[in-house]
Write an enzyme that holds these catalytic residues in place. Structure first.
Site, PDB file in Angstrom:
ATOM      1  N   CYS A   4       0.842  -1.198   0.000  1.00 12.39           N
ATOM      2  CA  CYS A   4       0.000   0.000   0.000  1.00 12.39           C
ATOM      3  C   CYS A   4       0.882   1.254   0.000  1.00 12.39           C
ATOM      4  O   CYS A   4       1.767   1.407   0.845  1.00 12.39           O
ATOM      5  CB  CYS A   4      -0.916  -0.014   1.220  1.00 12.39           C
ATOM      6  SG  CYS A   4      -1.751   1.557   1.516  1.00 12.39           S
ATOM      7  N   CYS A   7       0.739   3.193   3.315  1.00 14.08           N
ATOM      8  CA  CYS A   7       1.445   2.468   4.388  1.00 14.08           C
ATOM      9  C   CYS A   7       2.955   2.655   4.217  1.00 14.08           C
ATOM     10  O   CYS A   7       3.685   2.797   5.201  1.00 14.08           O
ATOM     11  CB  CYS A   7       1.075   0.987   4.387  1.00 14.08           C
ATOM     12  SG  CYS A   7      -0.573   0.637   5.085  1.00 14.08           S
ATOM     13  N   HIS A  46      -4.126   0.346   8.410  1.00 16.14           N
ATOM     14  CA  HIS A  46      -4.614   0.257   7.032  1.00 16.14           C
ATOM     15  C   HIS A  46      -6.116  -0.025   7.025  1.00 16.14           C
ATOM     16  O   HIS A  46      -6.548  -1.152   7.232  1.00 16.14           O
ATOM     17  CB  HIS A  46      -3.871  -0.826   6.243  1.00 16.14           C
ATOM     18  CG  HIS A  46      -4.352  -0.909   4.829  1.00 16.14           C
ATOM     19  ND1 HIS A  46      -3.836  -0.112   3.825  1.00 16.14           N
ATOM     20  CD2 HIS A  46      -5.349  -1.636   4.259  1.00 16.14           C
ATOM     21  CE1 HIS A  46      -4.479  -0.367   2.699  1.00 16.14           C
ATOM     22  NE2 HIS A  46      -5.406  -1.292   2.936  1.00 16.14           N
ATOM     23  N   ASN A  85     -12.820  10.492  -0.748  1.00 16.54           N
ATOM     24  CA  ASN A  85     -13.386   9.759  -1.871  1.00 16.54           C
ATOM     25  C   ASN A  85     -13.413   8.274  -1.511  1.00 16.54           C
ATOM     26  O   ASN A  85     -12.425   7.729  -1.034  1.00 16.54           O
ATOM     27  CB  ASN A  85     -12.533   9.988  -3.120  1.00 16.54           C
ATOM     28  CG  ASN A  85     -12.482  11.463  -3.507  1.00 16.54           C
ATOM     29  OD1 ASN A  85     -13.495  12.154  -3.455  1.00 16.54           O
ATOM     30  ND2 ASN A  85     -11.309  11.948  -3.886  1.00 16.54           N
ATOM     31  N   GLY A  91     -13.698   8.686  -7.255  1.00 15.08           N
ATOM     32  CA  GLY A  91     -12.383   9.274  -7.494  1.00 15.08           C
ATOM     33  C   GLY A  91     -11.293   8.781  -6.564  1.00 15.08           C
ATOM     34  O   GLY A  91     -10.198   9.348  -6.548  1.00 15.08           O
ATOM     35  N   HIS A  96      -6.321   3.453   0.805  1.00 12.18           N
ATOM     36  CA  HIS A  96      -6.021   3.575   2.244  1.00 12.18           C
ATOM     37  C   HIS A  96      -6.772   4.826   2.682  1.00 12.18           C
ATOM     38  O   HIS A  96      -6.538   5.914   2.127  1.00 12.18           O
ATOM     39  CB  HIS A  96      -4.497   3.709   2.441  1.00 12.18           C
ATOM     40  CG  HIS A  96      -4.056   3.841   3.881  1.00 12.18           C
ATOM     41  ND1 HIS A  96      -3.081   3.027   4.447  1.00 12.18           N
ATOM     42  CD2 HIS A  96      -4.433   4.701   4.865  1.00 12.18           C
ATOM     43  CE1 HIS A  96      -2.885   3.371   5.712  1.00 12.18           C
ATOM     44  NE2 HIS A  96      -3.691   4.384   5.988  1.00 12.18           N
ATOM     45  N   HIS A  98      -8.237   8.155   3.588  1.00 13.94           N
ATOM     46  CA  HIS A  98      -7.576   9.445   3.746  1.00 13.94           C
ATOM     47  C   HIS A  98      -8.588  10.567   3.636  1.00 13.94           C
ATOM     48  O   HIS A  98      -9.566  10.479   2.887  1.00 13.94           O
ATOM     49  CB  HIS A  98      -6.460   9.639   2.719  1.00 13.94           C
ATOM     50  CG  HIS A  98      -6.845   9.339   1.300  1.00 13.94           C
ATOM     51  ND1 HIS A  98      -6.959   8.069   0.803  1.00 13.94           N
ATOM     52  CD2 HIS A  98      -7.162  10.163   0.266  1.00 13.94           C
ATOM     53  CE1 HIS A  98      -7.315   8.116  -0.473  1.00 13.94           C
ATOM     54  NE2 HIS A  98      -7.461   9.379  -0.824  1.00 13.94           N
ATOM     55  N   HIS A 100      -8.768  14.427   2.575  1.00 13.43           N
ATOM     56  CA  HIS A 100      -8.149  15.596   1.949  1.00 13.43           C
ATOM     57  C   HIS A 100      -8.567  16.826   2.746  1.00 13.43           C
ATOM     58  O   HIS A 100      -9.759  16.992   3.042  1.00 13.43           O
ATOM     59  CB  HIS A 100      -8.661  15.798   0.521  1.00 13.43           C
ATOM     60  CG  HIS A 100      -8.351  14.700  -0.442  1.00 13.43           C
ATOM     61  ND1 HIS A 100      -7.315  14.768  -1.339  1.00 13.43           N
ATOM     62  CD2 HIS A 100      -8.959  13.514  -0.676  1.00 13.43           C
ATOM     63  CE1 HIS A 100      -7.294  13.681  -2.089  1.00 13.43           C
ATOM     64  NE2 HIS A 100      -8.284  12.895  -1.703  1.00 13.43           N
TER      65      HIS A 100
HETATM   66  P1  5GP Z   1      -7.714   9.984  -3.903  1.00 13.08           P
HETATM   67  O1  5GP Z   1      -7.578  10.178  -5.383  1.00 13.08           O
HETATM   68  O2  5GP Z   1      -7.582   8.516  -3.533  1.00 13.08           O
HETATM   69  O3  5GP Z   1      -8.910  10.621  -3.281  1.00 13.08           O
HETATM   70  O4  5GP Z   1      -6.485  10.740  -3.246  1.00 13.08           O
HETATM   71  C1  5GP Z   1      -5.193  10.259  -3.313  1.00 13.08           C
HETATM   72  C2  5GP Z   1      -4.274  11.460  -3.247  1.00 13.08           C
HETATM   73  O5  5GP Z   1      -2.963  10.980  -2.994  1.00 13.08           O
HETATM   74  C3  5GP Z   1      -4.209  12.271  -4.529  1.00 13.08           C
HETATM   75  O6  5GP Z   1      -4.629  13.611  -4.266  1.00 13.08           O
HETATM   76  C4  5GP Z   1      -2.743  12.193  -4.937  1.00 13.08           C
HETATM   77  O7  5GP Z   1      -2.245  13.403  -5.472  1.00 13.08           O
HETATM   78  C5  5GP Z   1      -2.054  11.813  -3.632  1.00 13.08           C
HETATM   79  N1  5GP Z   1      -0.837  11.038  -3.850  1.00 13.08           N
HETATM   80  C6  5GP Z   1      -0.674   9.977  -4.683  1.00 13.08           C
HETATM   81  N2  5GP Z   1       0.578   9.499  -4.575  1.00 13.08           N
HETATM   82  C7  5GP Z   1       1.216  10.278  -3.659  1.00 13.08           C
HETATM   83  C8  5GP Z   1       2.554  10.279  -3.126  1.00 13.08           C
HETATM   84  O8  5GP Z   1       3.401   9.459  -3.475  1.00 13.08           O
HETATM   85  N3  5GP Z   1       2.853  11.238  -2.208  1.00 13.08           N
HETATM   86  C9  5GP Z   1       1.920  12.159  -1.789  1.00 13.08           C
HETATM   87  N4  5GP Z   1       2.323  13.059  -0.902  1.00 13.08           N
HETATM   88  N5  5GP Z   1       0.659  12.179  -2.274  1.00 13.08           N
HETATM   89  C10 5GP Z   1       0.310  11.252  -3.180  1.00 13.08           C
HETATM   90 ZN    ZN Z   2      -2.290   1.233   3.705  1.00 15.86          ZN
END
Ligand code: 5GP
Ligand code: ZN
Length: 112
Positions: A4, A7, A46, A85, A91, A96, A98, A100
């Site tokens: 992950c 992780c 996780h 999301n 999206g 994992h 999170h 925003h």
């Molecule tokens: P999701 O698209 O799942 O809602 O959000 C995942 C977020 O993780 C995205 O906004 C993306 O820019 C961020 N992200 C993806 N890979 C990395 C990384 O390696 N480092 C950091 N700091 N953010 C990441």
């Molecule tokens: Zn994870």
């Protein structure tokens, strides 16, 4: 979970710009910021998404929101948006859980 991305970030195997860390929660700047302020708050455990929150693991979700409240206050951010999301159609690209945290510009509503 060994494969992950988040992780690995928590473990320090992938570098990140850390905003906050304690025993159970980690926060770091998004690599592709969508606003002047854009960081992610995640449980160290996780949990795949909001859809996997249960009575057994929900305490850390409450703690994520305490961290969001604390960090935004410390940074003087009065207006912000929290987004999680859940699932591909919504999206979610990293499985994992999170949150925003977005701030520093006008944010449209409803989201696209
Ligand atoms: P999701 O698209 O799942 O809602 O959000 C995942 C977020 O993780 C995205 O906004 C993306 O820019 C961020 N992200 C993806 N890979 C990395 C990384 O390696 N480092 C950091 N700091 N953010 C990441
Ligand atoms: Zn994870």
């Amino acid at each position: 979970m060994s494969d992950c991305l988040f992780c690995k970030i928590i473990a320090g195997e992938i570098p990140s710009s850390i905003v906050y860390e304690d025993d159970t929660v980690f926060a770091f700047r998004d690599i592709d910021p969508q606003a002047p302020v854009h960081f992610l708050v995640i449980p160290k455990a996780h949990i795949p998404s909001c859809g996997a929150v249960t009575p057994e693991n929900s305490a850390v979700v409450a703690h994520c929101f305490e961290v969001i409240s604390q960090v935004t206050k410390e940074q003087g951010i009065e207006s912000f948006r929290v987004v999680s999301n859940c699932g591909e159609q919504a999206g979610q690209s990293v499985p994992h859980l999170h949150f925003h945290v977005l701030a520093g510009r006008d944010l449209s509503w409803p989201p696209g």
